[in-house]
Write an enzyme that holds these catalytic residues in place. Structure first.
Site, mmCIF file in Angstrom:
data_model
loop_
_atom_site.group_PDB
_atom_site.id
_atom_site.type_symbol
_atom_site.label_atom_id
_atom_site.label_comp_id
_atom_site.label_asym_id
_atom_site.label_seq_id
_atom_site.Cartn_x
_atom_site.Cartn_y
_atom_site.Cartn_z
ATOM 1 C CE LYS A 138 -3.002 -3.051 -0.040
ATOM 2 N NZ LYS A 138 -4.327 -3.530 0.178
HETATM 3 C C1 LIG Z 1 -5.113 -4.756 0.731
HETATM 4 C C2 LIG Z 1 -6.586 -4.699 0.699
HETATM 5 C C3 LIG Z 1 -7.372 -5.121 1.786
HETATM 6 C C4 LIG Z 1 -6.810 -5.829 2.974
HETATM 7 O O1 LIG Z 1 -5.794 -5.179 3.620
HETATM 8 P P1 LIG Z 1 -4.903 -5.967 4.700
HETATM 9 O O2 LIG Z 1 -4.234 -4.875 5.461
HETATM 10 O O3 LIG Z 1 -3.952 -6.806 3.904
HETATM 11 O O4 LIG Z 1 -5.799 -6.780 5.530
HETATM 12 C C5 LIG Z 1 -8.731 -4.923 1.727
HETATM 13 N N1 LIG Z 1 -9.321 -4.384 0.645
HETATM 14 C C6 LIG Z 1 -8.614 -3.991 -0.427
HETATM 15 C C7 LIG Z 1 -9.334 -3.378 -1.581
HETATM 16 C C8 LIG Z 1 -7.225 -4.159 -0.441
HETATM 17 O O5 LIG Z 1 -6.530 -3.802 -1.534
#
Ligand SMILES: *Cc1c(COP(=O)(O)O)cnc(C)c1O
Length: 400
Positions: free
Chosen positions: A197
């Site tokens: 992210k």
């Molecule tokens: C990465 C992601 C998640 C989950 O995030 P985590 O921190 O890995 O649990 C949920 N929704 C979307 C759209 C994502 O890209």
């Protein structure tokens, strides 16, 4: 040494053929020093750094309460629990999302109801949501996609009219603004700080909410359901008198992770500006091509966080599939991602979802054509040019 911290020390690259991943975290030497300081401090789990990260998110987004957790998935679990979602309830969400949301809805004993998305922004609209609302709909989970914000004015209007709460999946949206308002400033939104992210703590998440009661409950649910969330450095922990108010989970974020996020948040506007510049190079190059179609930018005023640069491979014009296109890039040492394969195309859901899903036309079309190209702040212009020429070469060579 570049081998150890390749992103921090990466030299401008004039088209060498080293492997180019589709993402790479923006960790610099000051971030690494902060982790070392936490390790040396004797306090490595949740404490002052978590609180500082929550404050930094609050000032970045303007949200009233920021609650750090160990992943966005954990955050979604707490929110579903906090809102009392369970058997007999339906939750509306796109199928074109990460599987975690739908998994949790199912694990809560509730039923996911899939909504379609716009063919070119991959986001759902208020109309798409409203069409699918039933008397059992208890929650709406729309997804801000790739760094572009949803049209939250119209979605909130529909949700309010039907009296249904909204939880925004803001995993892609740190730095996104809808009409000058940061995502997460009002309502309830969940950011992810997972490794790919825009801001990462390796694993982590932040729930933003303006609901005082929900915030209090989430703070307690993230740590065993204990009443007092106070961290006290003198006594090394929370007050020994803290009691279980209700059974909770253990989803707290350690300080050694949290400190990484603080540094990146301080640099967020620079990091996202770098992403935007690289994304513009892609957009210029692919704008005129018939075989590759980038996502569309929403028509309403917004600031895009450029989390991912996603294109659709127009397979009608090519003699290769999307998967073969990704393989061709891999053979040229270029990494790609897939955000996302529709949830209802995964084995478990394919075998169990029995209702008619023919309304998911845009979801299905995109699920077979999406490819995420490399985009991260340490990429050079030469890296982008290298991807563009590889894409052009592959599409020319495999044109129908
Ligand atoms: C990465 C992601 C998640 C989950 O995030 P985590 O921190 O890995 O649990 C949920 N929704 C979307 C759209 C994502 O890209």
């Amino acid at each position: 040494m570049s081998q150890v911290f390749p992103n921090a020390e990466r030299q401008p690259d004039s088209g060498s053929q080293e492997f180019l991943p589709f993402c790479r975290p923006s960790i610099d030497s000051s971030d690494i020093e902060e982790v070392v300081k936490v390790l040396e401090s004797g306090w490595i789990t949740s404490g002052a750094k978590v609180r500082q990260l929550e404050q930094a998110i609050s000032s970045e987004t303007g949200c009233k309460h920021a609650i750090a957790v160990c992943s966005a998935t954990a955050g979604m679990h707490l929110v579903l629990h906090g809102l009392g979602i369970g058997p007999g309830d339906e939750v509306l969400t796109p199928s074109l999302t990460w599987v975690s949301t739908v998994n949790l809805i199912v694990l809560a004993g509730a039923k996911p109801l899939f909504i379609d998305v716009d063919r070119d922004t991959l986001m759902c609209s208020a109309e798409m949501i409203e069409k699918s609302i039933t008397p059992n709909t208890k929650l709406i989970v729309p997804v801000h996609y790739a760094g572009a914000p949803l049209d939250m004015d119209s979605i909130n209007e529909v949700a309010k009219r039907h009296g249904i709460p909204v939880v925004e999946d803001a995993a892609h949206a740190l730095g996104s603004l809808f009409r000058n308002v940061p995502v997460g400033q009002s309502g309830t939104a969940i950011y992810s700080l997972q490794a790919i992210k825009n801001v990462t703590t390796a694993e982590g998440g932040i729930i933003c909410t303006d609901d005082d009661e929900l915030a209090e409950r989430l703070r307690r649910l993230r740590f065993h359901g204990l009443g007092a969330d106070a961290f006290d450095r003198e006594s090394h922990g929370r007050l020994p008198s803290a009691e279980v108010i209700e059974p909770g989970y253990k989803y707290n974020l350690p300080d050694m992770n949290a400190c990484l996020g603080i540094g990146q948040l301080n640099r967020l506007s620079d990091l996202n500006a770098k992403r935007a510049g690289l994304a513009q190079m892609y957009a210029d190059a692919f704008g005129e091509m018939d075989e590759i179609r980038p996502l569309a930018i929403p028509a309403y005023p917004h600031v895009h966080a450029w989390h991912l640069f996603i294109v659709r491979v127009i397979t009608e014009r090519l003699s290769i599939t999307r998967d073969e296109f990704m393989q061709e890039l891999k053979e040229r040492n270029i990494g790609t991602g897939l955000h996302f394969r529709a949830v209802h195309h995964h084995k478990y859901y394919r075998e169990r979802v029995t209702e008619d899903l023919s309304h998911l036309e845009n979801t299905n079309w995109n699920s077979d054509r999406l490819v995420t190209l490399p985009l991260f702040p340490a990429m050079t212009d030469a890296d982008v040019r290298r991807v563009i020429s590889a894409v052009k070469e592959i599409t020319t060579r495999n044109a129908k």
